[in-house]
Design an enzyme around this catalytic site. Structure first.
Site, mmCIF file in Angstrom:
data_model
loop_
_atom_site.group_PDB
_atom_site.id
_atom_site.type_symbol
_atom_site.label_atom_id
_atom_site.label_comp_id
_atom_site.label_asym_id
_atom_site.label_seq_id
_atom_site.Cartn_x
_atom_site.Cartn_y
_atom_site.Cartn_z
ATOM 1 N N LYS A 19 0.839 -1.200 0.000
ATOM 2 C CA LYS A 19 0.000 0.000 0.000
ATOM 3 C C LYS A 19 0.883 1.263 0.000
ATOM 4 C CE LYS A 19 -2.917 2.298 3.396
ATOM 5 N NZ LYS A 19 -1.955 3.370 3.635
ATOM 6 N N LYS A 75 7.633 0.664 1.444
ATOM 7 C CA LYS A 75 8.248 -0.115 0.355
ATOM 8 C C LYS A 75 9.652 0.388 0.031
ATOM 9 C CE LYS A 75 4.962 1.047 -2.476
ATOM 10 N NZ LYS A 75 4.031 1.671 -1.547
ATOM 11 N N LYS A 102 6.473 8.838 -8.688
ATOM 12 C CA LYS A 102 7.116 9.806 -7.767
ATOM 13 C C LYS A 102 8.632 9.783 -7.926
ATOM 14 C CE LYS A 102 5.719 8.904 -3.410
ATOM 15 N NZ LYS A 102 5.661 7.571 -3.812
ATOM 16 N N ASP A 155 -1.267 -0.397 -5.703
ATOM 17 C CA ASP A 155 -2.350 -1.337 -5.643
ATOM 18 C C ASP A 155 -2.554 -1.991 -6.996
ATOM 19 O OD1 ASP A 155 -4.876 -2.443 -4.997
ATOM 20 O OD2 ASP A 155 -5.029 -0.888 -3.450
HETATM 21 N N1 LIG Z 1 10.159 0.507 10.125
HETATM 22 C C1 LIG Z 1 10.033 1.835 10.047
HETATM 23 N N2 LIG Z 1 10.305 2.620 11.122
HETATM 24 C C2 LIG Z 1 10.162 3.967 11.061
HETATM 25 N N3 LIG Z 1 9.763 4.631 9.951
HETATM 26 C C3 LIG Z 1 9.488 3.899 8.850
HETATM 27 C C4 LIG Z 1 9.608 2.476 8.819
HETATM 28 N N4 LIG Z 1 9.266 2.037 7.586
HETATM 29 C C5 LIG Z 1 8.959 3.150 6.867
HETATM 30 N N5 LIG Z 1 9.080 4.259 7.617
HETATM 31 C C6 LIG Z 1 8.837 5.654 7.218
HETATM 32 O O1 LIG Z 1 7.560 5.744 6.611
HETATM 33 C C7 LIG Z 1 7.590 6.690 5.557
HETATM 34 C C8 LIG Z 1 7.082 6.044 4.269
HETATM 35 O O2 LIG Z 1 8.028 5.067 3.862
HETATM 36 P P1 LIG Z 1 8.336 4.792 2.345
HETATM 37 O O3 LIG Z 1 8.578 6.048 1.587
HETATM 38 O O4 LIG Z 1 9.395 3.752 2.329
HETATM 39 O O5 LIG Z 1 6.945 4.167 1.917
HETATM 40 P P2 LIG Z 1 6.479 3.741 0.458
HETATM 41 O O6 LIG Z 1 5.616 2.543 0.644
HETATM 42 O O7 LIG Z 1 7.629 3.619 -0.450
HETATM 43 O O8 LIG Z 1 5.600 4.994 0.073
HETATM 44 P P3 LIG Z 1 5.046 5.390 -1.379
HETATM 45 O O9 LIG Z 1 3.889 4.483 -1.630
HETATM 46 O O10 LIG Z 1 4.634 6.816 -1.176
HETATM 47 O O11 LIG Z 1 6.157 5.206 -2.348
HETATM 48 C C9 LIG Z 1 9.012 7.192 5.427
HETATM 49 O O12 LIG Z 1 9.132 8.449 6.051
HETATM 50 C C10 LIG Z 1 9.826 6.125 6.158
HETATM 51 O O13 LIG Z 1 10.988 6.632 6.766
HETATM 52 MG MG LIG Z 2 8.017 4.555 -2.275
#
Ligand SMILES: Nc1ncnc2c1ncn2[C@@H]1O[C@H](COP(=O)(O)OP(=O)(O)OP(=O)(O)O)[C@@H](O)[C@H]1O
Ligand SMILES: [Mg+2]
Length: 292
Positions: free
Chosen positions: A13, A18, A44, A130
């Protein structure tokens, strides 16, 4: 003949972790001596930022918009430990299909035989969101990746997205699509959260690859533009990411998951709601599971 890299896709999600998880896996695999490419499949285009001190790179689709013929090397940048960083990019917002963008970007690298030339051991795709939109199923459907891992928390919407992904994998499994390696349980804080994820993987016939706690070390590292592996290699959190990378490295047999039907998912969620109320009131001890 040159070897074929192991190709892995990380789904989950939006905002679930991720890119953070993928970048730490890439960093850990490169520390193990592997030649790794991280391939961001999110319009992005921020997947690889923490591998490159927070800096963005031009995307393949940006380059293709600027000129007709693009040398794949123009889109490949090195980051931490010589990890190759690529961002597919996306169509202009509201226009075109992100999935087609991913196909175009992967084709550019494949046609120019970049994976062979760079002698890669791993290509890790960080895929937006998704699979409800067919475009995001591209790495599964087109046989681009062999193994899929999904990042989820214990939140219902994250599990809902994981269940949708399982449906997508199941749908394309007969046509040679990618199969599921397992679930990465992210942002674990309370024991009941790992219980929820455990129960979900049991019901969907899959497995947890790693429990990753929510950690301030991740936040600090990200604010410094780095992965936890790079910024804080001695931390417990880095050890957890290294263990996850080792498990992924040792993983060879993925499988077709058994997604829950919408009514099963609703009933499952409702039973957990009852269990959480019981935990809160002290009626049920934590870490005993929903018991349904
Ligand atoms: N285990 C964790 N502990 C603390 N913060 C976390 C952890 N995992 C992710 N985060 C934080 O959550 C936020 C979102 O993480 P991330 O950008 O990796 O998500 P994403 O799934 O790639 O988002 P998107 O769908 O927008 O690409 C970031 O600020 C990241 O530092
Ligand atoms: Mg991401």
């Amino acid at each position: 003949m040159s070897k074929q890299p192991k190709q892995i896709a990380i789904y989950g999600k939006g905002g679930i972790g991720k890119s953070t998880t993928t970048s730490n896996i890439s960093a850990a695999l490169s520390d193990m001596g592997y030649r790794v490419m991280q391939f961001g499949c999110d319009p992005k285009a921020d997947s690889t930022n923490t591998l490159r001190d927070g800096a963005s790179i031009p995307t393949i689709l940006d380059l293709l918009r600027e000129k007709k013929k693009v040398d794949a090397h123009e889109a490949i940048f090195t980051g931490y430990n010589n990890i190759y960083c690529v961002e597919a990019g996306g169509p202009a917002p509201g226009v075109g299909c992100a999935g087609r963008g991913i196909i175009t970007a992967v084709q550019l690298l494949k046609q120019q035989r970049v994976f062979e030339e760079l002698d890669l051991d791993y290509v890790i795709y960080d895929v937006l969101g998704d699979v409800v939109c067919g475009g995001f199923a591209v790495p599964i459907r087109e046989g681009i990746a062999q193994h899929v891992f999904t990042v989820t928390s214990a939140d219902f919407m994250a599990i809902y997205a994981a269940n949708n992904l399982f449906k997508g994998i199941q749908k394309y499994s007969n046509a040679g699509g990618a199969l599921l390696g397992g679930v990465i349980a992210n942002s674990m804080v309370h024991p009941y959260q790992s219980e929820i994820v455990d129960d979900f993987v049991r019901r969907t016939h899959t497995q947890v690859m790693q429990y990753v706690p929510r950690s301030i070390t991740v936040t600090q590292s990200e604010l410094g533009g780095k992965t936890t592996i790079e910024a804080s290699p001695q931390s417990t959190q880095a050890a957890i990411y290294r263990q996850l990378a080792r498990r992924i490295d040792e993983h060879h047999q993925s499988a077709v998951p058994h997604p829950l039907e919408p009514s099963e998912l609703r009933d499952w969620a409702a039973s957990w709601a009852d269990t959480l109320v019981a935990i809160e009131s002290g009626e049920v001890r934590e870490a005993v599971g929903a018991g349904i």
